[in-house]
Design a protein around this motif. Structure first.
Motif, PDB file in Angstrom:
ATOM      1  N   PRO A  16      -2.645 -35.951  15.535  1.00  0.00           N
ATOM      2  CA  PRO A  16      -3.132 -36.739  14.397  1.00  0.00           C
ATOM      3  C   PRO A  16      -2.026 -37.163  13.422  1.00  0.00           C
ATOM      4  O   PRO A  16      -2.047 -38.273  12.915  1.00  0.00           O
ATOM      5  CB  PRO A  16      -4.123 -35.803  13.700  1.00  0.00           C
ATOM      6  N   ILE A  57     -10.861 -38.775  21.460  1.00  0.00           N
ATOM      7  CA  ILE A  57     -11.075 -39.265  20.099  1.00  0.00           C
ATOM      8  C   ILE A  57     -12.550 -39.309  19.727  1.00  0.00           C
ATOM      9  O   ILE A  57     -13.425 -39.326  20.591  1.00  0.00           O
ATOM     10  CB  ILE A  57     -10.456 -40.664  19.887  1.00  0.00           C
ATOM     11  N   THR A  58     -12.790 -39.320  18.424  1.00  0.00           N
ATOM     12  CA  THR A  58     -14.131 -39.488  17.866  1.00  0.00           C
ATOM     13  C   THR A  58     -14.067 -40.641  16.887  1.00  0.00           C
ATOM     14  O   THR A  58     -13.138 -40.724  16.087  1.00  0.00           O
ATOM     15  CB  THR A  58     -14.589 -38.210  17.135  1.00  0.00           C
ATOM     16  N   SER A 102     -13.686 -44.303  10.805  1.00  0.00           N
ATOM     17  CA  SER A 102     -12.658 -43.287  10.994  1.00  0.00           C
ATOM     18  C   SER A 102     -12.461 -42.972  12.466  1.00  0.00           C
ATOM     19  O   SER A 102     -13.409 -42.979  13.244  1.00  0.00           O
ATOM     20  CB  SER A 102     -13.007 -42.003  10.229  1.00  0.00           C
ATOM     21  N   THR A 104     -10.661 -40.010  14.731  1.00  0.00           N
ATOM     22  CA  THR A 104     -10.049 -38.681  14.684  1.00  0.00           C
ATOM     23  C   THR A 104      -9.797 -38.177  16.092  1.00  0.00           C
ATOM     24  O   THR A 104     -10.492 -38.573  17.040  1.00  0.00           O
ATOM     25  CB  THR A 104     -10.956 -37.669  13.948  1.00  0.00           C
ATOM     26  N   LYS A 106     -10.195 -35.180  18.581  1.00  0.00           N
ATOM     27  CA  LYS A 106     -11.106 -34.044  18.671  1.00  0.00           C
ATOM     28  C   LYS A 106     -10.362 -32.726  18.467  1.00  0.00           C
ATOM     29  O   LYS A 106     -10.886 -31.800  17.872  1.00  0.00           O
ATOM     30  CB  LYS A 106     -11.837 -34.052  20.008  1.00  0.00           C
ATOM     31  N   ASN A 109      -9.874 -32.153  14.758  1.00  0.00           N
ATOM     32  CA  ASN A 109     -10.756 -33.035  14.000  1.00  0.00           C
ATOM     33  C   ASN A 109     -10.060 -33.641  12.773  1.00  0.00           C
ATOM     34  O   ASN A 109     -10.584 -33.638  11.680  1.00  0.00           O
ATOM     35  CB  ASN A 109     -12.029 -32.298  13.587  1.00  0.00           C
ATOM     36  N   GLN A 110      -8.841 -34.164  12.977  1.00  0.00           N
ATOM     37  CA  GLN A 110      -8.070 -34.774  11.900  1.00  0.00           C
ATOM     38  C   GLN A 110      -7.929 -36.274  12.144  1.00  0.00           C
ATOM     39  O   GLN A 110      -7.837 -36.713  13.285  1.00  0.00           O
ATOM     40  CB  GLN A 110      -6.672 -34.158  11.811  1.00  0.00           C
ATOM     41  N   HIS A 111      -7.870 -37.028  11.022  1.00  0.00           N
ATOM     42  CA  HIS A 111      -7.649 -38.470  11.119  1.00  0.00           C
ATOM     43  C   HIS A 111      -6.305 -38.750  11.769  1.00  0.00           C
ATOM     44  O   HIS A 111      -5.312 -38.080  11.498  1.00  0.00           O
ATOM     45  CB  HIS A 111      -7.638 -39.128   9.736  1.00  0.00           C
ATOM     46  N   ILE A 112      -6.281 -39.763  12.625  1.00  0.00           N
ATOM     47  CA  ILE A 112      -5.033 -40.251  13.196  1.00  0.00           C
ATOM     48  C   ILE A 112      -4.387 -41.136  12.138  1.00  0.00           C
ATOM     49  O   ILE A 112      -5.080 -41.845  11.401  1.00  0.00           O
ATOM     50  CB  ILE A 112      -5.315 -41.035  14.496  1.00  0.00           C
ATOM     51  N   SER A 115      -5.949 -44.172   9.985  1.00  0.00           N
ATOM     52  CA  SER A 115      -7.395 -44.048   9.851  1.00  0.00           C
ATOM     53  C   SER A 115      -7.681 -43.288   8.549  1.00  0.00           C
ATOM     54  O   SER A 115      -6.895 -42.408   8.190  1.00  0.00           O
ATOM     55  CB  SER A 115      -7.960 -43.274  11.039  1.00  0.00           C
TER      56      SER A 115
END
Length: 141
Positions: A16, A57-58, A102, A104, A106, A109-112, A115
């Motif tokens: 991330p 990714i999510t 957003s 992220t 997985k 669970n942090q923003h790239i 984002s």
């Protein structure tokens, strides 16, 4: 002797804090109109992944309210990996106002980096003067 050397350049793992997303600006979309947005995910050296990363990714779409607190989460957008590291997201925002898209990893669970993307949803048929660009409706004629 030994020349030329055969080298294989392999992209780095996605993290991330070092991976990046590019391709989206601050768009304006219309409420109730199906829309799409595209982005590219790269490693810390700017390389595209060599395999599919959709499972890593999510993507979430959130309607924000005044201030910093997020509003109710909207329906999950559909996401399509068009090629390794390149994605198109399909969504239909229902409410007007500021939204965040957003992305992220997985893992953790942090923003790239890059984002979330912020964009404004306006009433259908109304685009504010000076809007940077408008995401096209899918299936429009």
């Amino acid at each position: 002797s030994g020349s030329p050397l055969d080298l294989e350049v392999v992209p780095r793992d996605l993290y991330p804090t070092t991976s990046t997303i590019d391709g989206l600006a601050q768009p304006v979309v219309q409420s109730g109109i199906p829309s799409s947005a595209s982005f590219t995910l790269r490693d810390s050296c700017g390389n595209l992944p060599i395999r599919s990363v959709a499972d890593l990714i999510t993507v979430a779409l959130v309607n924000t309210v005044l201030g910093d607190s997020p509003g109710p989460e909207l329906e999950e957008p559909d996401i399509l990996e068009t090629s390794h590291g390149k994605f198109t997201i399909f969504f239909t925002p229902a409410r007007r106002g500021l939204h965040e898209l957003s992305v992220t990893l997985k893992l953790g669970n942090q923003h790239i980096t890059g984002s979330p993307f912020r964009f404004e949803v306006v009433a259908a048929g109304h685009i504010p003067v000076g809007a940077p660009w408008v995401l096209g409706a899918i299936g429009a004629s």
